[in-house]
Design a protein around this motif. Structure first.
Motif, PDB file in Angstrom:
ATOM      1  N   THR A 118       0.985  -1.195   0.031  1.00  0.00           N
ATOM      2  CA  THR A 118      -0.049  -0.050  -0.092  1.00  0.00           C
ATOM      3  C   THR A 118       0.877   1.070   0.075  1.00  0.00           C
ATOM      4  O   THR A 118       1.812   1.410   0.829  1.00  0.00           O
ATOM      5  N   LEU A 119       0.546   2.208  -0.753  1.00  0.00           N
ATOM      6  CA  LEU A 119       1.278   3.356  -1.149  1.00  0.00           C
ATOM      7  C   LEU A 119       0.867   4.767  -0.565  1.00  0.00           C
ATOM      8  O   LEU A 119      -0.129   5.053  -1.098  1.00  0.00           O
ATOM      9  N   GLY A 120       1.192   5.106   0.597  1.00  0.00           N
ATOM     10  CA  GLY A 120       0.716   5.946   1.400  1.00  0.00           C
ATOM     11  C   GLY A 120      -0.547   5.990   2.127  1.00  0.00           C
ATOM     12  O   GLY A 120      -0.967   4.685   2.424  1.00  0.00           O
ATOM     13  N   ASN A 121      -1.195   6.877   2.606  1.00  0.00           N
ATOM     14  CA  ASN A 121      -2.102   7.156   3.732  1.00  0.00           C
ATOM     15  C   ASN A 121      -3.523   6.543   3.256  1.00  0.00           C
ATOM     16  O   ASN A 121      -4.031   5.639   3.920  1.00  0.00           O
ATOM     17  N   PRO A 122      -3.980   6.862   1.949  1.00  0.00           N
ATOM     18  CA  PRO A 122      -5.561   6.501   1.844  1.00  0.00           C
ATOM     19  C   PRO A 122      -5.489   5.325   1.520  1.00  0.00           C
ATOM     20  O   PRO A 122      -6.415   4.362   1.870  1.00  0.00           O
ATOM     21  N   SER A 123      -4.681   4.444   0.919  1.00  0.00           N
ATOM     22  CA  SER A 123      -4.707   2.892   0.340  1.00  0.00           C
ATOM     23  C   SER A 123      -4.398   2.021   1.737  1.00  0.00           C
ATOM     24  O   SER A 123      -4.948   1.092   2.023  1.00  0.00           O
ATOM     25  N   THR A 124      -3.374   2.764   2.418  1.00  0.00           N
ATOM     26  CA  THR A 124      -2.926   1.760   3.834  1.00  0.00           C
ATOM     27  C   THR A 124      -4.107   1.626   4.819  1.00  0.00           C
ATOM     28  O   THR A 124      -4.674   0.811   5.268  1.00  0.00           O
ATOM     29  N   LEU A 184      -6.625  -1.437   5.366  1.00  0.00           N
ATOM     30  CA  LEU A 184      -6.242  -1.919   6.650  1.00  0.00           C
ATOM     31  C   LEU A 184      -7.507  -1.579   7.760  1.00  0.00           C
ATOM     32  O   LEU A 184      -7.312  -2.008   8.663  1.00  0.00           O
ATOM     33  N   ASN A 185      -8.343  -0.814   7.198  1.00  0.00           N
ATOM     34  CA  ASN A 185      -9.563  -0.330   8.044  1.00  0.00           C
ATOM     35  C   ASN A 185      -8.842   0.290   9.570  1.00  0.00           C
ATOM     36  O   ASN A 185      -9.330  -0.071  10.520  1.00  0.00           O
ATOM     37  N   THR A 186      -8.005   1.252   9.296  1.00  0.00           N
ATOM     38  CA  THR A 186      -7.407   1.849  10.515  1.00  0.00           C
ATOM     39  C   THR A 186      -7.097   3.373  10.288  1.00  0.00           C
ATOM     40  O   THR A 186      -7.209   3.942   9.259  1.00  0.00           O
ATOM     41  N   ARG A 187      -7.221   3.990  11.459  1.00  0.00           N
ATOM     42  CA  ARG A 187      -6.861   5.532  11.249  1.00  0.00           C
ATOM     43  C   ARG A 187      -5.330   5.860  11.642  1.00  0.00           C
ATOM     44  O   ARG A 187      -4.828   7.033  11.754  1.00  0.00           O
ATOM     45  N   VAL A 188      -4.505   4.795  11.761  1.00  0.00           N
ATOM     46  CA  VAL A 188      -3.034   4.910  12.063  1.00  0.00           C
ATOM     47  C   VAL A 188      -2.424   5.246  10.859  1.00  0.00           C
ATOM     48  O   VAL A 188      -2.560   4.815   9.653  1.00  0.00           O
ATOM     49  N   GLY A 189      -1.462   6.374  10.951  1.00  0.00           N
ATOM     50  CA  GLY A 189      -0.919   6.823   9.845  1.00  0.00           C
ATOM     51  C   GLY A 189       0.279   6.139   9.244  1.00  0.00           C
ATOM     52  O   GLY A 189       0.927   5.190   9.869  1.00  0.00           O
ATOM     53  N   ILE A 190       0.507   6.369   7.831  1.00  0.00           N
ATOM     54  CA  ILE A 190       1.571   5.639   7.296  1.00  0.00           C
ATOM     55  C   ILE A 190       2.996   5.730   8.063  1.00  0.00           C
ATOM     56  O   ILE A 190       3.694   4.695   7.981  1.00  0.00           O
ATOM     57  N   THR A 191       3.284   7.001   8.610  1.00  0.00           N
ATOM     58  CA  THR A 191       4.545   6.997   9.173  1.00  0.00           C
ATOM     59  C   THR A 191       4.777   6.084  10.344  1.00  0.00           C
ATOM     60  O   THR A 191       6.027   5.368  10.503  1.00  0.00           O
ATOM     61  N   ARG A 192       3.728   5.560  10.996  1.00  0.00           N
ATOM     62  CA  ARG A 192       3.910   4.509  12.224  1.00  0.00           C
ATOM     63  C   ARG A 192       3.703   3.439  11.540  1.00  0.00           C
ATOM     64  O   ARG A 192       4.355   2.169  12.028  1.00  0.00           O
ATOM     65  N   GLY A 241      -9.298 -12.069   3.455  1.00  0.00           N
ATOM     66  CA  GLY A 241      -8.801 -12.003   4.781  1.00  0.00           C
ATOM     67  C   GLY A 241      -7.216 -12.708   4.895  1.00  0.00           C
ATOM     68  O   GLY A 241      -7.262 -13.764   4.305  1.00  0.00           O
ATOM     69  N   GLY A 242      -6.337 -12.076   5.749  1.00  0.00           N
ATOM     70  CA  GLY A 242      -4.921 -12.705   5.884  1.00  0.00           C
ATOM     71  C   GLY A 242      -3.928 -12.427   4.721  1.00  0.00           C
ATOM     72  O   GLY A 242      -2.859 -12.776   4.998  1.00  0.00           O
ATOM     73  N   ILE A 243      -4.289 -11.675   3.619  1.00  0.00           N
ATOM     74  CA  ILE A 243      -3.196 -11.479   2.732  1.00  0.00           C
ATOM     75  C   ILE A 243      -2.261 -10.450   3.350  1.00  0.00           C
ATOM     76  O   ILE A 243      -2.484  -9.426   3.956  1.00  0.00           O
ATOM     77  N   ASP A 244      -1.012 -10.763   3.317  1.00  0.00           N
ATOM     78  CA  ASP A 244       0.108  -9.877   3.678  1.00  0.00           C
ATOM     79  C   ASP A 244       0.429  -8.657   3.146  1.00  0.00           C
ATOM     80  O   ASP A 244       0.153  -8.777   1.989  1.00  0.00           O
ATOM     81  N   VAL A 245       0.289  -7.608   4.036  1.00  0.00           N
ATOM     82  CA  VAL A 245       0.278  -6.126   3.577  1.00  0.00           C
ATOM     83  C   VAL A 245       1.415  -5.342   3.990  1.00  0.00           C
ATOM     84  O   VAL A 245       1.781  -5.249   5.359  1.00  0.00           O
ATOM     85  N   MET A 246       2.424  -4.845   3.136  1.00  0.00           N
ATOM     86  CA  MET A 246       3.339  -3.959   3.491  1.00  0.00           C
ATOM     87  C   MET A 246       3.168  -2.570   3.226  1.00  0.00           C
ATOM     88  O   MET A 246       3.004  -2.051   2.046  1.00  0.00           O
ATOM     89  N   PRO A 247       2.872  -1.792   4.127  1.00  0.00           N
ATOM     90  CA  PRO A 247       2.605  -0.245   4.086  1.00  0.00           C
ATOM     91  C   PRO A 247       4.297   0.347   3.628  1.00  0.00           C
ATOM     92  O   PRO A 247       5.012   0.232   4.361  1.00  0.00           O
ATOM     93  N   THR A 248       4.014   1.145   2.912  1.00  0.00           N
ATOM     94  CA  THR A 248       5.361   2.207   2.524  1.00  0.00           C
ATOM     95  C   THR A 248       4.812   3.586   2.076  1.00  0.00           C
ATOM     96  O   THR A 248       3.637   3.765   1.655  1.00  0.00           O
TER      97      THR A 248
END
Length: 260
Positions: A177-183, A187-195, A211-218
């Motif tokens: 996931t690239l950036g905040n909107p997709s992350t 992930l259904n979260t309000r935690v930001g991409i920096t964290r 469900g369960g697919i691995d996700v790497m936010p960057t």
């Protein structure tokens, strides 16, 4: 002879792309196409075959694009678009990159990530030893938000089923996931991409089979271009290396580390 020349040219291109991404000092990974993913992928409103071939997946994606996305009027973005931007790449990709929305270049061409940020994403993919044809690239919304602003919640909601059905059809092993909107959206979260960046996550059960697919936010490539520092580039490269390791791809090495 032509094949040898093509391989040398590709190796040179990878080296340039890796140096551009990291600021020098690294050798690119060897090209190693990702393994084909066998999957069952029910699309919304229809039952998909139990085991889909790449041709079946490609046909389902094409139908979704041509019959629904291109004619979509579910939100106001259709009023200002030139082209919808469905996404492109391998319909059986083990690795999918998800951004936030098309920009001006994407709106003009109908292709994802072809502007300056897209050029950097291509370099990131090449540095991993892959090509754009080895992965799938798409966005949360399929039409350009005016002025390249962040997509509004109602716009993301309007495109949500398209994205979910793309993922159901492709059924990747890893999402980047690239950036905040997709992350935050996936992930259904309000935690930001920096964290969240650099930390493996699991996709919630957004729809059957996901469900369960691995996700790497960057970080999004456009952010990297705005903050083009060794620290930011190093963090992105660390995230990509984690993805490479997870998928069994040979990591890049520092020049001199292998005696070359």
């Amino acid at each position: 002879m032509n094949e040898d020349a093509d391989q040398l040219a590709r190796a040179a291109r990878q080296l340039i792309d890796t140096d551009d991404l990291l600021g020098g000092g690294f050798l690119p990974a060897e090209h190693h196409p990702l393994p084909e993913v066998q999957t069952s992928a029910p699309a919304a409103g229809a039952e998909a075959p139990a085991e889909m071939t790449p041709a079946q997946k490609a046909a389902m994606l094409k139908a979704l694009d041509e019959e629904e996305v291109r004619t979509c009027t579910l939100c106001g973005l259709h009023c200002t678009r030139t082209h919808t931007v469905f996404g492109e790449g391998d319909p059986s990709a083990a690795l999918v990159f998800v951004g936030e929305g098309p920009g001006a270049d994407e709106d003009a061409t109908g292709r994802p990530f072809v502007g300056r940020a897209g050029e950097l994403l291509t370099k990131m993919i090449e540095a991993m030893g892959l090509t754009r044809q080895d992965v799938f690239i798409c966005n949360m919304v399929k039409c350009r938000p005016p002025g390249n602003r962040t997509p509004a919640p109602d716009e993301i909601a309007a495109c949500w089923s398209y994205l979910i059905r793309q993922l159901q059809i492709i059924r990747p092993k890893v999402l980047v996931t690239l950036g905040n909107p997709s992350t935050q959206g996936l992930l259904n979260t309000r935690v930001g991409i920096t964290r969240l960046r650099g930390q493996w996550q699991k996709l919630p059960e957004l729809a059957p089979g996901l469900g369960g697919i691995d996700v790497m936010p960057t970080f999004h490539p456009s952010y990297v271009l705005r903050q083009y520092t060794p620290d930011v580039r190093g963090k992105v490269w660390s995230d990509l290396q984690a993805v490479m390791k997870h998928l069994g791809l040979a990591p890049a090495a520092r020049k001199g580390a292998t005696g070359r």
